[in-house]
Design an enzyme around this catalytic site. Structure first.
Site, PDB file in Angstrom:
ATOM      1  N   ASP B  86      -4.211  27.426  39.074  1.00  0.00           N
ATOM      2  CA  ASP B  86      -3.229  26.597  38.509  1.00  0.00           C
ATOM      3  C   ASP B  86      -2.955  25.363  39.575  1.00  0.00           C
ATOM      4  OD1 ASP B  86      -1.155  25.304  36.824  1.00  0.00           O
ATOM      5  OD2 ASP B  86       0.021  27.205  37.081  1.00  0.00           O
ATOM      6  N   ASP B 121      -0.064  18.878  34.802  1.00  0.00           N
ATOM      7  CA  ASP B 121       0.688  18.680  33.859  1.00  0.00           C
ATOM      8  C   ASP B 121       2.221  18.648  33.992  1.00  0.00           C
ATOM      9  OD1 ASP B 121       0.306  21.240  34.083  1.00  0.00           O
ATOM     10  OD2 ASP B 121       1.296  21.729  32.169  1.00  0.00           O
ATOM     11  N   CYS B 273       3.841  57.550  30.154  1.00  0.00           N
ATOM     12  CA  CYS B 273       2.522  57.115  30.403  1.00  0.00           C
ATOM     13  C   CYS B 273       1.507  57.979  31.144  1.00  0.00           C
ATOM     14  CB  CYS B 273       2.759  55.790  31.415  1.00  0.00           C
ATOM     15  SG  CYS B 273       1.326  54.889  31.813  1.00  0.00           S
ATOM     16  N   CYS B 275      -1.361  56.844  32.899  1.00  0.00           N
ATOM     17  CA  CYS B 275      -2.017  55.929  33.939  1.00  0.00           C
ATOM     18  C   CYS B 275      -2.302  56.577  35.314  1.00  0.00           C
ATOM     19  CB  CYS B 275      -1.688  54.362  34.020  1.00  0.00           C
ATOM     20  SG  CYS B 275      -0.212  54.363  35.231  1.00  0.00           S
ATOM     21  N   CYS B 278       1.467  57.047  36.786  1.00  0.00           N
ATOM     22  CA  CYS B 278       2.154  58.154  36.192  1.00  0.00           C
ATOM     23  C   CYS B 278       1.626  59.539  36.054  1.00  0.00           C
ATOM     24  CB  CYS B 278       2.694  57.649  34.779  1.00  0.00           C
ATOM     25  SG  CYS B 278       3.143  55.854  35.154  1.00  0.00           S
TER      26      CYS B 278
END
Lengths: 541, 541
Positions: B86, B121, B273, B275, B278
């Protein structure tokens, strides 16, 4: 007490079941363990998957290992959690009969140290004539009665099964009579075909026919339920235990379970899961493996999917969002959505099961959410307990303003100030209520209480919700006690429908509803015309 | 070509983006990497989380490491995937300005070897007067034009941002003009506030205002989107890239992301979860850790949640079930449901994006599903392309039988046989159509084609779906070309509504609709009365 409740939401609950083999938290999924060969060993299930309870088959154990001395089911499975044993009823269903009597299999289950054991019931099965269904129910009840002296004093917990299939009157009878016997756990039989055929609305009716006729303080086991898509629905209806071999059977058939449904392995290009199996593998990896290796990993994934969904459900119960979870899962298949619609028939029972307040705002998605316990409860309490303030003889129904609590909305404050200063004693005779979806009629003095200002609703609202709101307003008018009903309305469809329903309700009471309002019901002009209306004497029939 | 499409569903697509740093598959979530300190290292992100693309901030790199010779962003981050940088626009949004010119930061991004780079921008921001919004749009366009000579010949891919906030006309203008310039990628700015305020219907409008005015063959990046609850919605609208630091920011604030929403750690009793974070920990474990340790693990869980949802979305695109996924995720919050309702406004564009046939049956859950591409497409094609068989002058509308394909239903076969043998040449003049939700009018000869016999619908259907069905029948009558319209109906609400709409449509054409039918429209009696009716001459106005 073997079963202690810790938390609840809808008819779902978190409970602690104490057995001689240890404690188990419910709701719980119990993987079926084949005593002869296992794709995942029971000890791994406990350590790696968190399975504190499993189920195996005492009939098969007896057939294969019955001669062994000092047979112990925990040692046989090498598993130190809670072991449930089935009795051979499944074999009756599949093969038509078993080579064992109930007395023998009860004795055997006692002998091998089952923590939870099941009598030898007769499964109803599917697509059988009503007479046969009646016989399975009566024979199961007879066997339950016969079993009582045999299990008296047993250290195991005993399960009294409910049969009847989709014949709800028979399910109810079966539940009522077995519920009167001293079993510690009940189980509902024969839902497997219903689930396999995606007849989830029928499943809702079957579970409720059992649930509403069984002692609520005993856990309810749903036989053969093993798909994570439907666990939340079944828990919401009061099921506490599930068992299935589906994790392994689907794996054998190269199928992958998720809370959204079932996928064939060949259709998977990506793995929509982060479990230990899927996390570091790609769909391609799995497809390239040998069938046996893939089968083992798919069984592990499927079991993870089941166990994770149980945790998701428990968390939803704790936070009071089980309804929301059921709505999400209802998008797994239209038949699940149809089941969600069916919950409306049981909304009173669902409301009864739900604690008063969980601190959780209410999410209203669309008309399905009409059956949420918070909505049902509000309507029940309003109709049963609410009385307008003494001296109020005019019901003023005001379109709800745009911010909550309605009473504190700046535009409403303006209106209120004008009415209270301008109207004098007419004002004292006013009973002001807001109308808004989904709660319908909301007395001003309740508008700050839960859940009337703690909810989010998806707009624009649908036709059913508009009608529901209008009918709620009409019912409030129907409670009677007013000389006059004035509607201060907007010009949207909701306003039109509320006006129509209110007019009808007034007519039934011999009154004429009076209305004011405009495109800007909060503007000066609308306020003036409301003032003028209220100052005139009431319209006469 | 830098971007190649591999698959698509709704406006979502799977694409392959080729950069000098490697290939990336889209849709992709790009975690924001703070170049100074990281809670998860970029190399771990690639290896353990599957992050093939990340985004960092060239403005901050320049400020902190700008003096270093031979600075390379991949070496700096120790990351061998694709790096997006960015430009400092975010700092303009937050701090009001930056100490760098566009020329300088473009040069800097080229120098450090960014694979994908962004011009400087001016973000529109939130709650700013329209004149300011106009200025941000025009200034961003001016800078985009100024950047063109600077980026010409650059090996990086360059992003042309779209601004305009919630001013849809300005978003459209911004998209149209920047889309005419030779950028390889576009990005929609300023959705963060809209998302944080749960204004998802507004987000739908913003994305569509950009999408419909940008070249469809270029990837679209949604700036600052980092919640897995809304990824599927954004992908369905044609977004290909997302970036956010939310995984880390939420973790810092002790918050846990799921596809259902955001939970505070203190409210979690169970981890919903599986994952790696977890799977072998309990909520209690996490709560007992030091804040720092928990923050790291929560960031990992949050990133897993984002990456797994991207896989779930990709799989849905492949199998053609992205709509179903969006419906599921819409139950995360009523504002997400409101966004789902908003999709109806864009159903034509959504239909256009969807391949003709994925072999996947259509699931119709309720009125939200009216905007499914399969339904829109059927109606469009029927109205645009279908002509009744030559010589057919009587439209016979028959309630759809209970099994699909309708034409092969045994009860319908009986009716058809009777009509064809009894009616003689009157039969040759019949154009038989079924009516059924949600497709409405289904010509008999189309009833076996996709998706008219490959769908499941949740019953009972809702009021909106009934109305939609009735209107579809009315439109078919309105196409004209018939001397006579006969309705063979049942007695349910759907039948009544179809009859009413058909009567209206006939009236407009100067015809009188004729009706037969009964509670058993397939019975002998109903068939006889239909025969009698068809034998009589047509009713006259």
């Amino acid at each position: 007490m073997a079963f202690e409740l810790r938390d609840r939401d809808l008819l779902g609950r978190i409970g602690r079941l104490t057995t001689m083999g240890g404690e188990v938290e419910t709701p719980a999924f119990m993987p079926v363990i084949n005593p002869i060969s296992q794709v995942i060993s029971p000890s791994r299930m406990k350590k790696e998957f968190g399975c504190d309870i499993v189920i195996t088959n005492s009939y098969i154990i007896r057939k294969n290992f019955g001669e062994k001395p000092n047979l112990d089911v925990h040692r046989l499975l090498d598993y130190d959690g809670v072991v449930v044993t089935d009795s051979g009823a499944y074999q009756i269903l599949v093969y038509g009969g078993v080579e064992v009597t109930q007395d023998e299999i009860i004795d055997f289950q006692k002998g091998i140290g089952s923590d939870i054991a099941i009598i030898l019931d007769i499964p109803t099965g599917w697509d059988v004539p009503r007479e046969r269904v009646e016989w399975t129910v009566e024979e199961t009840l007879r066997r339950a009665r016969d079993a009582l002296p045999l299990i008296e004093g047993s250290r195991a917990l005993w399960v009294g099964p409910v049969q009847g299939g989709r014949h709800l009157d028979l399910v109810a009878r079966s539940a009522k009579l077995v519920g009167d016997m001293p079993f510690q756990i009940h189980a509902l039989g024969s839902p497997t075909e219903v689930m396999e055929r995606y007849m989830f609305p029928v499943l809702v009716d079957m579970i409720m026919a059992a649930k509403l006729n069984l002692p609520p303080e005993r856990p309810l086991h749903l036989f053969g339920a093993g798909h994570p898509m439907m666990f939340s629905l079944a828990v919401a209806l009061g099921c506490d235990l599930f068992d299935s071999a589906s994790y392994a059977l689907y794996a054998k058939d190269d199928r992958y379970l998720t809370t959204m449904g079932t996928s064939r392995m060949e259709d998977l290009s990506y793995l929509p899961c982060s479990c230990p199996v899927c996390h570091r593998r790609s769909a391609e990896n799995l497809k390239e493996m040998t069938k046996g290796e893939r089968e083992r990993l798919l069984a592990e994934h499927n079991l993870h999917a089941c166990m994770t969904e149980i945790n998701t459900i428990k968390q939803a119960i704790v936070e009071g969002s089980l309804w929301d979870l059921v709505e999400r899962r209802s998008r797994g298949h239209p038949s699940m959505t149809a089941a969600l619609k069916r919950l409306t028939n049981y909304k009173d029972a669902i409301e009864e099961g739900t604690p008063l307040f969980k601190g959780h705002g209410v999410f209203y998605y669309d008309y399905h959410s009409m059956a949420r316990p918070e909505v049902t409860r509000y309507h029940r309490l309003l109709e049963a307990n609410y009385s307008p303030p003494a001296g109020a003889d005019t019901l003023l129904l005001v379109k709800a303003p745009s911010t909550r609590p309605y009473r504190a909305d700046p535009a409403y404050r303006e209106l209120w100030k004008t009415l209270s200063t301008e109207l004098g004693e007419i004002f004292d005779g006013l009973h002001i209520c807001f109308y808004a979806p989904p709660y319908g009629c909301i007395p001003e003095d309740l508008s700050e209480t839960y859940p009337l200002s703690q909810y989010d609703i998806a707009e624009p609202v649908d036709e059913e919700t508009i009608e529901f709101t209008a009918q709620s307003v009409a019912r409030h008018i129907g409670l009677g006690g007013f000389n006059r009903v004035v509607l201060h309305q907007g010009v949207e469809r909701l306003d039109m429908m509320v006006a129509e329903a209110s007019r009808e309700a007034c007519k039934k009471l011999g009154m004429i509803m009076e209305a004011s309002g405009s495109t800007h019901p909060w503007g000066e002009e609308a306020t003036s015309s409301l003032l003028a209306l209220l100052r005139r004497p009431a319209s006469l029939q």
